[in-house]
Design an enzyme around this catalytic site. Structure first.
Site, PDB file in Angstrom:
ATOM      1  N   TYR A   1      88.806 -78.846 -83.174  1.00  0.00           N
ATOM      2  CA  TYR A   1      90.159 -78.624 -83.724  1.00  0.00           C
ATOM      3  C   TYR A   1      90.134 -78.619 -85.245  1.00  0.00           C
ATOM      4  O   TYR A   1      90.584 -77.664 -85.893  1.00  0.00           O
ATOM      5  CB  TYR A   1      91.128 -79.704 -83.216  1.00  0.00           C
TER       6      TYR A   1
ATOM      7  N   THR B   1      96.284 -79.815 -91.656  1.00  0.00           N
ATOM      8  CA  THR B   1      96.123 -81.213 -91.268  1.00  0.00           C
ATOM      9  C   THR B   1      95.140 -81.936 -92.193  1.00  0.00           C
ATOM     10  O   THR B   1      94.211 -81.309 -92.724  1.00  0.00           O
ATOM     11  CB  THR B   1      95.591 -81.274 -89.822  1.00  0.00           C
ATOM     12  N   ASP B   2      95.307 -83.249 -92.296  1.00  0.00           N
ATOM     13  CA  ASP B   2      94.331 -84.031 -93.073  1.00  0.00           C
ATOM     14  C   ASP B   2      92.991 -84.168 -92.329  1.00  0.00           C
ATOM     15  O   ASP B   2      92.001 -84.613 -92.917  1.00  0.00           O
ATOM     16  CB  ASP B   2      94.897 -85.414 -93.420  1.00  0.00           C
ATOM     17  N   GLU B   3      92.958 -83.764 -91.047  1.00  0.00           N
ATOM     18  CA  GLU B   3      91.705 -83.904 -90.289  1.00  0.00           C
ATOM     19  C   GLU B   3      90.604 -82.986 -90.830  1.00  0.00           C
ATOM     20  O   GLU B   3      89.432 -83.160 -90.501  1.00  0.00           O
ATOM     21  CB  GLU B   3      91.933 -83.627 -88.803  1.00  0.00           C
TER      22      GLU B   3
ATOM     23  N   LYS C   1      90.857 -75.638 -88.083  1.00  0.00           N
ATOM     24  CA  LYS C   1      91.914 -75.748 -89.094  1.00  0.00           C
ATOM     25  C   LYS C   1      91.291 -75.637 -90.491  1.00  0.00           C
ATOM     26  O   LYS C   1      91.870 -75.023 -91.396  1.00  0.00           O
ATOM     27  CB  LYS C   1      92.678 -77.065 -88.956  1.00  0.00           C
TER      28      LYS C   1
HETATM   29  P1  NAD Z   1     102.009 -78.126 -80.962  1.00  0.00           P
HETATM   30  O1  NAD Z   1     100.772 -78.001 -80.144  1.00  0.00           O
HETATM   31  O2  NAD Z   1     103.080 -79.053 -80.543  1.00  0.00           O
HETATM   32  O3  NAD Z   1     102.692 -76.677 -81.115  1.00  0.00           O
HETATM   33  C1  NAD Z   1     101.944 -75.511 -81.346  1.00  0.00           C
HETATM   34  C2  NAD Z   1     102.839 -74.312 -81.077  1.00  0.00           C
HETATM   35  O4  NAD Z   1     102.069 -73.116 -81.338  1.00  0.00           O
HETATM   36  C3  NAD Z   1     103.313 -74.219 -79.623  1.00  0.00           C
HETATM   37  O5  NAD Z   1     104.679 -73.897 -79.574  1.00  0.00           O
HETATM   38  C4  NAD Z   1     102.472 -73.096 -79.042  1.00  0.00           C
HETATM   39  O6  NAD Z   1     103.119 -72.395 -77.998  1.00  0.00           O
HETATM   40  C5  NAD Z   1     102.262 -72.209 -80.256  1.00  0.00           C
HETATM   41  N1  NAD Z   1     101.059 -71.371 -80.140  1.00  0.00           N
HETATM   42  C6  NAD Z   1      99.826 -71.748 -79.743  1.00  0.00           C
HETATM   43  N2  NAD Z   1      98.995 -70.688 -79.723  1.00  0.00           N
HETATM   44  C7  NAD Z   1      99.718 -69.616 -80.152  1.00  0.00           C
HETATM   45  C8  NAD Z   1      99.418 -68.251 -80.363  1.00  0.00           C
HETATM   46  N3  NAD Z   1      98.195 -67.745 -80.124  1.00  0.00           N
HETATM   47  N4  NAD Z   1     100.403 -67.429 -80.817  1.00  0.00           N
HETATM   48  C9  NAD Z   1     101.646 -67.922 -81.045  1.00  0.00           C
HETATM   49  N5  NAD Z   1     101.989 -69.208 -80.852  1.00  0.00           N
HETATM   50  C10 NAD Z   1     101.046 -70.048 -80.413  1.00  0.00           C
HETATM   51  O7  NAD Z   1     101.506 -78.441 -82.427  1.00  0.00           O
HETATM   52  P2  NAD Z   1     102.213 -79.303 -83.573  1.00  0.00           P
HETATM   53  O8  NAD Z   1     101.842 -80.710 -83.420  1.00  0.00           O
HETATM   54  O9  NAD Z   1     103.617 -78.897 -83.641  1.00  0.00           O
HETATM   55  O10 NAD Z   1     101.437 -78.745 -84.850  1.00  0.00           O
HETATM   56  C11 NAD Z   1     101.930 -77.594 -85.526  1.00  0.00           C
HETATM   57  C12 NAD Z   1     101.085 -77.353 -86.765  1.00  0.00           C
HETATM   58  O11 NAD Z   1     101.160 -78.484 -87.610  1.00  0.00           O
HETATM   59  C13 NAD Z   1      99.604 -77.138 -86.448  1.00  0.00           C
HETATM   60  O12 NAD Z   1      99.113 -76.126 -87.296  1.00  0.00           O
HETATM   61  C14 NAD Z   1      98.961 -78.473 -86.775  1.00  0.00           C
HETATM   62  O13 NAD Z   1      97.636 -78.298 -87.205  1.00  0.00           O
HETATM   63  C15 NAD Z   1      99.859 -78.942 -87.909  1.00  0.00           C
HETATM   64  N6  NAD Z   1      99.931 -80.413 -88.067  1.00  0.00           N
HETATM   65  C16 NAD Z   1     100.389 -81.188 -87.044  1.00  0.00           C
HETATM   66  C17 NAD Z   1     100.464 -82.564 -87.219  1.00  0.00           C
HETATM   67  C18 NAD Z   1     100.927 -83.482 -86.111  1.00  0.00           C
HETATM   68  O14 NAD Z   1     100.794 -84.691 -86.228  1.00  0.00           O
HETATM   69  N7  NAD Z   1     101.484 -82.959 -85.022  1.00  0.00           N
HETATM   70  C19 NAD Z   1     100.071 -83.126 -88.430  1.00  0.00           C
HETATM   71  C20 NAD Z   1      99.611 -82.299 -89.444  1.00  0.00           C
HETATM   72  C21 NAD Z   1      99.562 -80.938 -89.255  1.00  0.00           C
HETATM   73  O1  DAU Z   2      96.219 -86.261 -88.712  1.00  0.00           O
HETATM   74  C1  DAU Z   2      96.957 -85.147 -88.285  1.00  0.00           C
HETATM   75  C2  DAU Z   2      96.640 -84.834 -86.837  1.00  0.00           C
HETATM   76  O2  DAU Z   2      97.255 -85.844 -86.051  1.00  0.00           O
HETATM   77  C3  DAU Z   2      97.120 -83.454 -86.410  1.00  0.00           C
HETATM   78  O3  DAU Z   2      96.395 -82.486 -87.120  1.00  0.00           O
HETATM   79  C4  DAU Z   2      96.890 -83.241 -84.906  1.00  0.00           C
HETATM   80  O4  DAU Z   2      97.422 -81.993 -84.505  1.00  0.00           O
HETATM   81  C5  DAU Z   2      97.571 -84.368 -84.153  1.00  0.00           C
HETATM   82  O5  DAU Z   2      97.285 -84.244 -82.768  1.00  0.00           O
HETATM   83  C6  DAU Z   2      97.070 -85.711 -84.663  1.00  0.00           C
HETATM   84  O6  DAU Z   2      95.675 -85.882 -84.335  1.00  0.00           O
HETATM   85  P1  DAU Z   2      95.093 -87.254 -83.738  1.00  0.00           P
HETATM   86  O7  DAU Z   2      93.844 -86.949 -83.013  1.00  0.00           O
HETATM   87  O8  DAU Z   2      95.041 -88.313 -84.788  1.00  0.00           O
HETATM   88  O9  DAU Z   2      96.320 -87.621 -82.753  1.00  0.00           O
HETATM   89  P2  DAU Z   2      96.394 -88.184 -81.261  1.00  0.00           P
HETATM   90  O10 DAU Z   2      97.837 -88.358 -80.971  1.00  0.00           O
HETATM   91  O11 DAU Z   2      95.598 -87.368 -80.303  1.00  0.00           O
HETATM   92  O12 DAU Z   2      95.709 -89.598 -81.382  1.00  0.00           O
HETATM   93  C7  DAU Z   2      96.104 -90.548 -82.360  1.00  0.00           C
HETATM   94  C8  DAU Z   2      95.133 -91.715 -82.304  1.00  0.00           C
HETATM   95  O13 DAU Z   2      95.327 -92.416 -81.074  1.00  0.00           O
HETATM   96  C9  DAU Z   2      93.681 -91.279 -82.317  1.00  0.00           C
HETATM   97  O14 DAU Z   2      92.928 -92.225 -83.060  1.00  0.00           O
HETATM   98  C10 DAU Z   2      93.270 -91.320 -80.852  1.00  0.00           C
HETATM   99  C11 DAU Z   2      94.124 -92.430 -80.284  1.00  0.00           C
HETATM  100  N1  DAU Z   2      94.551 -92.283 -78.877  1.00  0.00           N
HETATM  101  C12 DAU Z   2      95.100 -91.092 -78.489  1.00  0.00           C
HETATM  102  C13 DAU Z   2      95.578 -90.938 -77.186  1.00  0.00           C
HETATM  103  C14 DAU Z   2      96.166 -89.617 -76.728  1.00  0.00           C
HETATM  104  C15 DAU Z   2      94.489 -93.375 -78.001  1.00  0.00           C
HETATM  105  O15 DAU Z   2      94.012 -94.459 -78.376  1.00  0.00           O
HETATM  106  N2  DAU Z   2      94.960 -93.219 -76.731  1.00  0.00           N
HETATM  107  C16 DAU Z   2      95.505 -92.053 -76.276  1.00  0.00           C
HETATM  108  O16 DAU Z   2      95.933 -91.983 -75.111  1.00  0.00           O
END
Ligand code: NAD
Ligand code: DAU
Length: 332
Positions: free
Chosen positions: A148, A121-123, A152
């Protein structure tokens, strides 16, 4: 025939990746390893269930991971605890899955000399200033703000060290915020869309000035497939569409697309250590691997995503009450 192991393949990005990889590579053999935490669902893989092997298990289980890795050619590592708010409440599973799980996987790919792609992630880079801060690059300093992102960041650094110390064949990508189908309703866009669909008011943290860069999940996964094919081991690639929106502006757009007044939402207390702005400079990925987002217009992708949530309450409905109860307990 290539055999790919996908960890976390029942989660949001992972399940979309599984569908995309199977469509892009017709002969692909694919195994999913997923613990099915609250964030994972086999329903997200229903359309491709007969084309994959599904293993319910923990990425921290060394024996299981060793056996699965020895049986495949390529590993794509999505498994993680992924939600910042949850990490603020209890960091424990984040340390275990994100750090220990990546370590267990790295040791297995080292033993069996398998190709690994680590999804991150970019975080990990912390926050950009709201104005005039440019964008993160592959050279940006690691400066995570939340449990988190710290876990990462630790996982990324483990991958780098395993490449340098042991010659592990691994690449890493860091992507900005994703949107699309099958995203858990705890996340910003699905939470707000499903709130409106349930007749509840969306919740905006603080003033909503925070900026996120929104990339369609298929564009993220196309980048991962390109990196698997043509990425250079040891390298990191940043992924981002360039579509930057403040949370407030995006919420107003979402409400408008749902036919509600743009101001029909509640402000709730801000998230602690809330990063102000994320943006990724993806020019390396574009220049070296030819990646281009197919969904550069967030509004178009959002219409399709809203439509998916409208049509698929069977998928998100069962998660909704428990998720909102967790938010209510922390006043957000
Ligand atoms: P998510 O929470 O939707 O899915 C995570 C999955 O991992 C789930 O299916 C969960 O059951 C599984 N999991 C959790 N713990 C586990 C364990 N101990 N063993 C096996 N499986 C396990 O997450 P996501 O949003 O799909 O993110 C997936 C990856 O992409 C993460 O590594 C996250 O950091 C990265 N990522 C996500 C985003 C985003 O915006 N969603 C952006 C950038 C990077
Ligand atoms: O940038 C990549 C990341 O994006 C991933 O690594 C994470 O797994 C993914 O969850 C996401 O992180 P954020 O914290 O940016 O996403 P989130 O959806 O939780 O929130 C997006 C923005 O919206 C953040 O600034 C917080 C705000 N927010 C979130 C929720 C859930 C609100 O204002 N209201 C809300 O109810």
């Amino acid at each position: 025939m290539e055999h790919m192991l996908v960890t976390g393949g029942a989660g949001f990005v992972g399940a979309n990746f599984v569908r995309r990889a199977l469509a892009a590579r017709p002969g692909l053999r694919l195994t999913v390893l997923d613990a099915l935490t609250y964030a994972g669902s086999r329903d997200s893989l229903a359309e491709v269930a007969d084309r994959i092997t599904f293993v319910r298990g923990d990425v921290c289980d060394g024996d299981l991971v060793d056996a699965l890795v020895s049986d495949c050619d390529t590993v794509v590592h999505f498994a993680a605890e992924s939600h910042v708010d949850n990490s603020l409440q209890d960091p424990t599973p984040f340390l275990r899955t994100n750090v220990e799980g990546t370590f267990v996987l790295l040791e297995a790919v080292r033993r069996h000399d398998r190709r690994l792609h680590h999804v991150s992630t970019d975080e990990v880079f912390g926050s950009l200033p709201l104005h005039g801060g440019g964008a993160f690059t592959e050279q940006s300093r690691y400066d995570p703000s939340s449990p988190y992102s710290a876990t990462k960041a630790a996982s990324d650094l483990l991958v780098r060290a395993w490449v340098r110390s042991y010659g592990v064949r691994a690449t890493t990508s860091n992507c900005a915020n994703n949107y699309g189908p099958y995203q858990n309703v705890e996340k910003f866009l699905p939470r707000q869309v499903t709130n409106v669909l349930r007749g509840q008011r969306p919740k905006l943290y603080g003033t909503g000035a925070n900026v996120r860069e929104w990339t369609h999940v298929d564009d993220h996964n196309d980048a991962v497939l390109l990196i698997l094919d043509a990425g250079v081991c040891g390298e990191t690639y940043l992924i981002g569409s360039g579509a930057e929106w403040s949370n407030r502006a995006l919420l107003e757009l979402t409400l408008t697309l749902l036919g509600r007044p743009a101001d029909d939402f509640d402000h709730v207390p801000d998230r602690p250590a809330h990063d102000l702005r994320y943006a990724c400079d993806s020019s390396k990925l574009r220049r070296e691997l030819g990646w281009r987002p197919r969904h550069p217009d967030l509004a178009d992708g959002l219409v399709a995503t809203i439509d998916w949530y409208r049509r698929n309450e069977w998928w998100w409905g069962p998660q909704k009450a428990a998720t909102e109860a967790r938010y209510a307990a922390i006043g957000r």
